[in-house]
Design a protein around this motif. Sequence first.
Motif, mmCIF file in Angstrom:
data_model
loop_
_atom_site.group_PDB
_atom_site.id
_atom_site.type_symbol
_atom_site.label_atom_id
_atom_site.label_comp_id
_atom_site.label_asym_id
_atom_site.label_seq_id
_atom_site.Cartn_x
_atom_site.Cartn_y
_atom_site.Cartn_z
ATOM 1 N N LYS A 168 -0.573 5.161 -0.677
ATOM 2 C CA LYS A 168 0.300 4.432 0.241
ATOM 3 C C LYS A 168 -0.207 3.009 0.420
ATOM 4 O O LYS A 168 -1.240 2.614 -0.102
ATOM 5 C CB LYS A 168 0.355 5.152 1.597
ATOM 6 C CG LYS A 168 0.956 6.552 1.557
ATOM 7 C CD LYS A 168 0.957 7.165 2.951
ATOM 8 C CE LYS A 168 1.561 8.565 2.946
ATOM 9 N NZ LYS A 168 1.538 9.184 4.294
ATOM 10 N N GLN A 169 0.538 2.240 1.220
ATOM 11 C CA GLN A 169 0.141 0.869 1.522
ATOM 12 C C GLN A 169 -0.607 0.760 2.850
ATOM 13 O O GLN A 169 -0.774 -0.337 3.371
ATOM 14 C CB GLN A 169 1.379 -0.033 1.544
ATOM 15 C CG GLN A 169 2.047 -0.175 0.188
ATOM 16 C CD GLN A 169 1.086 -0.705 -0.876
ATOM 17 O OE1 GLN A 169 0.441 -1.723 -0.688
ATOM 18 N NE2 GLN A 169 0.985 0.010 -1.990
ATOM 19 N N ALA A 170 -1.028 1.879 3.375
ATOM 20 C CA ALA A 170 -1.806 1.871 4.620
ATOM 21 C C ALA A 170 -2.783 3.037 4.589
ATOM 22 O O ALA A 170 -2.420 4.165 4.244
ATOM 23 C CB ALA A 170 -0.878 1.982 5.829
ATOM 24 N N ARG A 185 -6.829 -1.410 -5.223
ATOM 25 C CA ARG A 185 -5.512 -1.929 -4.911
ATOM 26 C C ARG A 185 -5.605 -2.934 -3.763
ATOM 27 O O ARG A 185 -6.570 -2.946 -3.004
ATOM 28 C CB ARG A 185 -4.574 -0.785 -4.525
ATOM 29 C CG ARG A 185 -4.328 0.208 -5.652
ATOM 30 C CD ARG A 185 -3.316 1.249 -5.226
ATOM 31 N NE ARG A 185 -3.047 2.182 -6.300
ATOM 32 C CZ ARG A 185 -2.078 3.106 -6.267
ATOM 33 N NH1 ARG A 185 -1.308 3.200 -5.197
ATOM 34 N NH2 ARG A 185 -1.891 3.926 -7.275
ATOM 35 N N ARG A 186 -4.577 -3.741 -3.633
ATOM 36 C CA ARG A 186 -4.602 -4.814 -2.630
ATOM 37 C C ARG A 186 -4.791 -4.263 -1.216
ATOM 38 O O ARG A 186 -5.602 -4.792 -0.437
ATOM 39 C CB ARG A 186 -3.304 -5.630 -2.714
ATOM 40 C CG ARG A 186 -3.208 -6.779 -1.697
ATOM 41 C CD ARG A 186 -4.267 -7.810 -1.982
ATOM 42 N NE ARG A 186 -4.413 -8.799 -0.944
ATOM 43 C CZ ARG A 186 -4.067 -10.081 -1.092
ATOM 44 N NH1 ARG A 186 -3.501 -10.483 -2.215
ATOM 45 N NH2 ARG A 186 -4.283 -10.932 -0.129
ATOM 46 N N HIS A 187 -4.046 -3.219 -0.846
ATOM 47 C CA HIS A 187 -4.136 -2.750 0.534
ATOM 48 C C HIS A 187 -5.510 -2.167 0.845
ATOM 49 O O HIS A 187 -5.981 -2.243 1.981
ATOM 50 C CB HIS A 187 -3.027 -1.729 0.835
ATOM 51 C CG HIS A 187 -3.246 -0.364 0.261
ATOM 52 N ND1 HIS A 187 -3.100 -0.071 -1.081
ATOM 53 C CD2 HIS A 187 -3.609 0.808 0.854
ATOM 54 C CE1 HIS A 187 -3.338 1.201 -1.287
ATOM 55 N NE2 HIS A 187 -3.653 1.764 -0.127
ATOM 56 N N VAL A 188 -6.181 -1.610 -0.171
ATOM 57 C CA VAL A 188 -7.530 -1.089 0.037
ATOM 58 C C VAL A 188 -8.512 -2.234 0.257
ATOM 59 O O VAL A 188 -9.360 -2.197 1.155
ATOM 60 C CB VAL A 188 -7.966 -0.215 -1.152
ATOM 61 C CG1 VAL A 188 -9.396 0.289 -0.946
ATOM 62 C CG2 VAL A 188 -7.014 0.964 -1.327
ATOM 63 N N GLU A 227 -6.567 4.734 9.893
ATOM 64 C CA GLU A 227 -7.508 3.859 10.587
ATOM 65 C C GLU A 227 -8.859 4.530 10.809
ATOM 66 O O GLU A 227 -9.901 3.856 10.857
ATOM 67 C CB GLU A 227 -6.926 3.416 11.933
ATOM 68 C CG GLU A 227 -7.776 2.405 12.687
ATOM 69 C CD GLU A 227 -7.930 1.084 11.942
ATOM 70 O OE1 GLU A 227 -8.914 0.372 12.212
ATOM 71 O OE2 GLU A 227 -7.062 0.768 11.094
ATOM 72 N N GLY A 257 -3.670 7.995 2.665
ATOM 73 C CA GLY A 257 -3.435 6.668 2.124
ATOM 74 C C GLY A 257 -3.863 6.437 0.699
ATOM 75 O O GLY A 257 -3.950 5.285 0.262
ATOM 76 N N ASP A 280 -7.810 -5.284 1.320
ATOM 77 C CA ASP A 280 -7.525 -5.915 2.614
ATOM 78 C C ASP A 280 -8.192 -5.135 3.752
ATOM 79 O O ASP A 280 -8.772 -5.730 4.672
ATOM 80 C CB ASP A 280 -6.025 -5.988 2.857
ATOM 81 C CG ASP A 280 -5.341 -7.069 2.022
ATOM 82 O OD1 ASP A 280 -6.035 -8.002 1.577
ATOM 83 O OD2 ASP A 280 -4.107 -6.969 1.818
ATOM 84 N N ALA A 281 -8.110 -3.802 3.680
ATOM 85 C CA ALA A 281 -8.719 -2.969 4.720
ATOM 86 C C ALA A 281 -10.241 -3.095 4.697
ATOM 87 O O ALA A 281 -10.899 -3.086 5.750
ATOM 88 C CB ALA A 281 -8.305 -1.510 4.535
ATOM 89 N N VAL A 307 -10.729 3.598 7.823
ATOM 90 C CA VAL A 307 -10.997 2.166 7.718
ATOM 91 C C VAL A 307 -12.256 1.776 8.488
ATOM 92 O O VAL A 307 -13.010 0.896 8.067
ATOM 93 C CB VAL A 307 -9.786 1.348 8.217
ATOM 94 C CG1 VAL A 307 -10.113 -0.139 8.248
ATOM 95 C CG2 VAL A 307 -8.576 1.589 7.318
#
Length: 312
Positions: free
Chosen positions: A197-199, A242-245, A202, A194, A247-248, A205
């Motif tokens: 990537k945008q994910a 980044r945003r996705h990081v 898990e 990731g 958010d996680a 995470v």
Amino acid sequence: MTRVGRRLTPAEGEEILARATSGDSITAIGLRYGVTRQAIRGLLRRNGVPPRRAGTLTDAQRSEVVRRFLGGASLSQLAADFGVTAPSVRGLVIRRGIEIRSVSQGLRHDAFDSFEPDNCYWIGFLFADGCVSYRPGHIPQISVGLAERDRDHLVALRNYLGCDNSISRTSPTHGSCQFSVRSHRLADRLVELGRYKQAIDERLVVSRDFWRGVIDGDGSLGIYRRPAPSTRSFAQFRVVSRRHVMDAFVAFLEREGITGLSVRPHRSIFTVGTTCGPAERIAALLYAGAATVLARKAETAARMIARQRGGA
């Protein structure tokens, strides 16, 4: 070939600024990202980053560099001795038709295949501070640059990866250093997990070790005095990515009982930050009893943890 007119993504812009600050030349950056030198200069100018000014070698010095390299001197040592950057020395040697010695003996190409604490930490650190580069005809490169004061952390990363690659002094003026390795397996693994990537996987995470690596790369911890006349101080925590990081990261904190934080835009990236009790709880969650850490941030985290436990 340089692609005229290609627009850089915000994440690419941040990486370019980091590379320029670490000492990479405008030409090398332009080739890597497929844009013109003018585009790179414009980006640096808008963000207040001066172009790298490397020293110029005389013909006699070039000959001496080549002679010493053939005699066993490393690129980083020659760069330091002659007041230029390691990439400049590498370019000179290659132009003279000399093969660069392979120094990746012992490299652990499987270092990121599993999710033990140390593995997760270094993956997180490279998610934050590392760059994965693919160029046609070349083995993918993973590189990371830090301030000279944090050089020991690059030594720790090199030891973890099991190789003896040099740590280059990329910018004598700005006091920065850089470490890199080449590996299809390591590069592909970071991307798969990731990095771009945008994910995020898990299994990363939910790992405090992964997030500690991210914070050691792109976060800040501090204890600051309140404005006069108060004599009290407060703890502060902040991280950008980044945003996705981000958010996680907020989702991870919520699972650990630290709620109320939000992701906010910060220039071309995003940030999560807090102060006082929540900042101290985050420090304790990520750093208490941790073995693999960036020393100076671990010291600040220890002070924050002491405050949380009533030792301030």
